[in-house]
Design a protein around this motif. Structure first.
Motif, PDB file in Angstrom:
ATOM      1  N   ILE A  56      80.778  88.703 -69.931  1.00 35.65           N
ATOM      2  CA  ILE A  56      80.457  89.287 -68.633  1.00 35.65           C
ATOM      3  C   ILE A  56      78.960  89.202 -68.387  1.00 35.65           C
ATOM      4  O   ILE A  56      78.159  89.688 -69.185  1.00 35.65           O
ATOM      5  N   ALA A  57      78.587  88.575 -67.288  1.00 34.21           N
ATOM      6  CA  ALA A  57      77.178  88.482 -66.903  1.00 34.21           C
ATOM      7  C   ALA A  57      76.918  89.514 -65.815  1.00 34.21           C
ATOM      8  O   ALA A  57      77.224  89.286 -64.648  1.00 34.21           O
ATOM      9  N   ALA A  58      76.385  90.673 -66.197  1.00 29.83           N
ATOM     10  CA  ALA A  58      76.174  91.760 -65.240  1.00 29.83           C
ATOM     11  C   ALA A  58      74.713  92.179 -65.144  1.00 29.83           C
ATOM     12  O   ALA A  58      74.361  93.040 -64.349  1.00 29.83           O
ATOM     13  N   GLU A  59      73.864  91.578 -65.992  1.00 32.15           N
ATOM     14  CA  GLU A  59      72.429  91.818 -65.886  1.00 32.15           C
ATOM     15  C   GLU A  59      71.836  90.691 -65.044  1.00 32.15           C
ATOM     16  O   GLU A  59      72.550  89.906 -64.444  1.00 32.15           O
ATOM     17  N   GLY A  60      70.515  90.596 -64.997  1.00 30.27           N
ATOM     18  CA  GLY A  60      69.914  89.487 -64.274  1.00 30.27           C
ATOM     19  C   GLY A  60      68.792  89.901 -63.346  1.00 30.27           C
ATOM     20  O   GLY A  60      68.142  90.930 -63.546  1.00 30.27           O
ATOM     21  N   LEU A  61      68.597  89.092 -62.304  1.00 28.72           N
ATOM     22  CA  LEU A  61      67.527  89.323 -61.341  1.00 28.72           C
ATOM     23  C   LEU A  61      67.986  88.947 -59.937  1.00 28.72           C
ATOM     24  O   LEU A  61      68.836  88.078 -59.756  1.00 28.72           O
ATOM     25  N   THR A  62      67.385  89.606 -58.963  1.00 30.38           N
ATOM     26  CA  THR A  62      67.473  89.164 -57.577  1.00 30.38           C
ATOM     27  C   THR A  62      66.126  88.544 -57.217  1.00 30.38           C
ATOM     28  O   THR A  62      65.124  88.773 -57.886  1.00 30.38           O
ATOM     29  N   ASN A  63      66.116  87.771 -56.158  1.00 30.96           N
ATOM     30  CA  ASN A  63      64.876  87.130 -55.732  1.00 30.96           C
ATOM     31  C   ASN A  63      64.928  86.900 -54.231  1.00 30.96           C
ATOM     32  O   ASN A  63      66.005  86.708 -53.661  1.00 30.96           O
ATOM     33  N   VAL A  64      63.769  86.922 -53.601  1.00 28.12           N
ATOM     34  CA  VAL A  64      63.692  86.630 -52.169  1.00 28.12           C
ATOM     35  C   VAL A  64      62.445  85.798 -51.909  1.00 28.12           C
ATOM     36  O   VAL A  64      61.384  86.064 -52.473  1.00 28.12           O
ATOM     37  N   LYS A  65      62.600  84.760 -51.097  1.00 27.01           N
ATOM     38  CA  LYS A  65      61.493  83.883 -50.737  1.00 27.01           C
ATOM     39  C   LYS A  65      61.505  83.650 -49.233  1.00 27.01           C
ATOM     40  O   LYS A  65      62.548  83.429 -48.644  1.00 27.01           O
ATOM     41  N   VAL A  66      60.313  83.666 -48.641  1.00 29.69           N
ATOM     42  CA  VAL A  66      60.169  83.429 -47.205  1.00 29.69           C
ATOM     43  C   VAL A  66      59.327  82.180 -47.003  1.00 29.69           C
ATOM     44  O   VAL A  66      58.269  82.027 -47.619  1.00 29.69           O
ATOM     45  N   CYS A  67      59.794  81.292 -46.147  1.00 30.98           N
ATOM     46  CA  CYS A  67      59.040  80.094 -45.780  1.00 30.98           C
ATOM     47  C   CYS A  67      58.719  80.196 -44.286  1.00 30.98           C
ATOM     48  O   CYS A  67      59.557  79.844 -43.446  1.00 30.98           O
ATOM     49  N   GLU A  68      57.537  80.714 -43.989  1.00 32.22           N
ATOM     50  CA  GLU A  68      57.149  80.892 -42.586  1.00 32.22           C
ATOM     51  C   GLU A  68      57.047  79.548 -41.866  1.00 32.22           C
ATOM     52  O   GLU A  68      57.432  79.425 -40.693  1.00 32.22           O
ATOM     53  N   LYS A  69      56.562  78.549 -42.571  1.00 29.94           N
ATOM     54  CA  LYS A  69      56.368  77.229 -41.967  1.00 29.94           C
ATOM     55  C   LYS A  69      57.687  76.619 -41.503  1.00 29.94           C
ATOM     56  O   LYS A  69      57.764  76.010 -40.435  1.00 29.94           O
ATOM     57  N   CYS A  70      58.736  76.795 -42.332  1.00 28.48           N
ATOM     58  CA  CYS A  70      60.032  76.216 -41.965  1.00 28.48           C
ATOM     59  C   CYS A  70      60.958  77.204 -41.277  1.00 28.48           C
ATOM     60  O   CYS A  70      62.098  76.861 -40.933  1.00 28.48           O
ATOM     61  N   GLY A  71      60.484  78.437 -41.096  1.00 26.41           N
ATOM     62  CA  GLY A  71      61.246  79.416 -40.333  1.00 26.41           C
ATOM     63  C   GLY A  71      62.538  79.882 -40.978  1.00 26.41           C
ATOM     64  O   GLY A  71      63.511  80.217 -40.295  1.00 26.41           O
ATOM     65  N   LYS A  72      62.543  79.940 -42.313  1.00 29.60           N
ATOM     66  CA  LYS A  72      63.745  80.427 -42.987  1.00 29.60           C
ATOM     67  C   LYS A  72      63.377  81.206 -44.243  1.00 29.60           C
ATOM     68  O   LYS A  72      62.260  81.104 -44.756  1.00 29.60           O
ATOM     69  N   ALA A  73      64.333  81.981 -44.708  1.00 31.14           N
ATOM     70  CA  ALA A  73      64.127  82.787 -45.911  1.00 31.14           C
ATOM     71  C   ALA A  73      65.435  82.832 -46.680  1.00 31.14           C
ATOM     72  O   ALA A  73      66.516  82.594 -46.132  1.00 31.14           O
ATOM     73  N   ILE A  74      65.326  83.153 -47.969  1.00 22.95           N
ATOM     74  CA  ILE A  74      66.516  83.202 -48.817  1.00 22.95           C
ATOM     75  C   ILE A  74      66.443  84.403 -49.743  1.00 22.95           C
ATOM     76  O   ILE A  74      65.367  84.796 -50.204  1.00 22.95           O
ATOM     77  N   ILE A  75      67.605  84.988 -50.028  1.00 28.65           N
ATOM     78  CA  ILE A  75      67.733  86.049 -51.023  1.00 28.65           C
ATOM     79  C   ILE A  75      68.870  85.657 -51.952  1.00 28.65           C
ATOM     80  O   ILE A  75      69.904  85.161 -51.501  1.00 28.65           O
ATOM     81  N   VAL A  76      68.672  85.823 -53.264  1.00 27.37           N
ATOM     82  CA  VAL A  76      69.671  85.385 -54.249  1.00 27.37           C
ATOM     83  C   VAL A  76      69.834  86.432 -55.344  1.00 27.37           C
ATOM     84  O   VAL A  76      68.954  87.256 -55.578  1.00 27.37           O
ATOM     85  N   GLU A  77      70.983  86.360 -56.026  1.00 23.70           N
ATOM     86  CA  GLU A  77      71.195  87.119 -57.261  1.00 23.70           C
ATOM     87  C   GLU A  77      71.714  86.167 -58.318  1.00 23.70           C
ATOM     88  O   GLU A  77      72.705  85.455 -58.100  1.00 23.70           O
ATOM     89  N   VAL A  78      71.031  86.146 -59.456  1.00 22.10           N
ATOM     90  CA  VAL A  78      71.444  85.337 -60.605  1.00 22.10           C
ATOM     91  C   VAL A  78      71.675  86.291 -61.773  1.00 22.10           C
ATOM     92  O   VAL A  78      70.819  87.120 -62.091  1.00 22.10           O
ATOM     93  N   ASN A  79      72.829  86.154 -62.421  1.00 19.16           N
ATOM     94  CA  ASN A  79      73.189  87.077 -63.494  1.00 19.16           C
ATOM     95  C   ASN A  79      73.131  86.437 -64.876  1.00 19.16           C
ATOM     96  O   ASN A  79      73.332  85.230 -65.027  1.00 19.16           O
ATOM     97  N   CYS A  80      72.869  87.290 -65.861  1.00 19.14           N
ATOM     98  CA  CYS A  80      72.930  86.902 -67.273  1.00 19.14           C
ATOM     99  C   CYS A  80      73.631  88.026 -68.021  1.00 19.14           C
ATOM    100  O   CYS A  80      74.077  88.998 -67.407  1.00 19.14           O
ATOM    101  N   GLU A  81      73.731  87.897 -69.339  1.00 17.99           N
ATOM    102  CA  GLU A  81      74.472  88.891 -70.115  1.00 17.99           C
ATOM    103  C   GLU A  81      73.647  90.097 -70.543  1.00 17.99           C
ATOM    104  O   GLU A  81      74.166  91.215 -70.623  1.00 17.99           O
TER     105      GLU A  81
END
Length: 281
Positions: A56-81
């Motif tokens: 079960i991978a229930a630990e991990g990190l979230t991350n968010v990045k904004v690209c003002e130049k390209c007018g988009k942003a992303i938020i993600v969650e990646v899990n580890c054990e």
């Protein structure tokens, strides 16, 4: 020499987590036989991912990045054990690599995103010896005049991405911090899905039916009381109705109105929320 197809390589990678070239070499050495190739990779200590599948991978990190130049942003969650691995430099590199890949390629589904980042996860499993998983992601695009806000809490345990209808530097980060702390599910009461409201209404009506004080009251009055009960419960999950983190004498909605700003959308990810963790005796 046996024919080694892309499909064979892909199948071997899915079962072992080994790199593309390692899979190709194993298949060539074993006449394209998947089972023999798995044994070959295991003998060389390459096929580590296969033994991780049930974990079960229930630990991990979230991350968010904004690209003002390209007018988009992303938020993600990646899990580890384990939390230990989640704090490592290698895991941070994995999360950054996944974030960049998804931002650049804009996959439409989680399945496409996992396919796109498969090599990154397979290599990470070999390097760090744990099961990893891309749990979720959201790519948001803004129009002219709109503004992104983001906030990462506790080094990535919680991340927030907000889209406002206009720029407000004084408000945007505190608002993202508020969302991180208060975990709203909707912007307004009107955004609550009908099935969620219906479920809360059924609970309220059952409570009222069991309350002797409600006996004999007119049906219209009971319906109004039920609606008020539902609104009270759901308001705690609505961003606009929550007391503002930076000034609890006002609601977030009041602050937004004073500023003349509207929240178009927000996304909040917290590591492991909703994942059932295995407990050990």
């Amino acid at each position: 020499m046996p024919e080694v197809t892309i499909d064979l390589i892909k199948a071997l990678r899915e079962r072992t987590g080994a790199g593309i070239m390692d899979c190709k070499k194993a298949l060539l050495a074993n006449d394209g036989d998947i089972e023999k190739s798995i044994d070959y990779l295991r003998e060389k200590g390459i096929a580590k991912a296969a033994t991780k599948a049930a974990r079960i991978a229930a630990e991990g990190l979230t991350n968010v990045k904004v690209c003002e130049k390209c007018g988009k942003a992303i938020i993600v969650e990646v899990n580890c054990e384990t939390d230990f691995v989640s704090s490592s430099d290698k895991f941070h590199e994995l999360v950054d690599g996944v974030t960049k890949t998804l931002m650049q390629n804009e996959p439409a589904t989680i399945e496409a995103a996992k396919e796109m980042t498969q090599a990154l996860f397979a290599d990470a499993t070999v390097a760090m010896g744990e099961k990893f998983d891309l749990r979720r992601f959201n790519i948001v695009k803004k129009e002219e005049g709109q503004a992104f806000g983001s906030y990462i809490h506790m080094g990535g345990k919680i991340s927030v991405l907000v889209l406002l209808d206009k720029e407000d530097e004084e408000l945007i980060k505190p608002l993202a911090m508020h969302i991180a702390a208060n975990n709203p599910s909707y912007v307004e009461l009107a955004d609550v899905p009908a099935d969620v409201r219906a479920r809360e209404k059924a609970i309220a009506e059952k409570e009222m039916a069991d309350d002797p004080k409600m006996a004999g009251k007119p049906a219209q009055m009971l319906a109004q009381i039920a609606e008020r009960k539902v609104d009270k419960v759901l308001s705690a999950s609505c961003l606009a109705l929550q007391p503002y983190l930076m000034d609890d004498s006002k609601t977030v909605g009041q602050v937004l109105k004073e500023k003349g700003v509207k929240v178009i959308s927000f996304t909040r990810y917290q590591v492991g929320e909703g994942i059932a963790k295995r407990t050990e005796e």
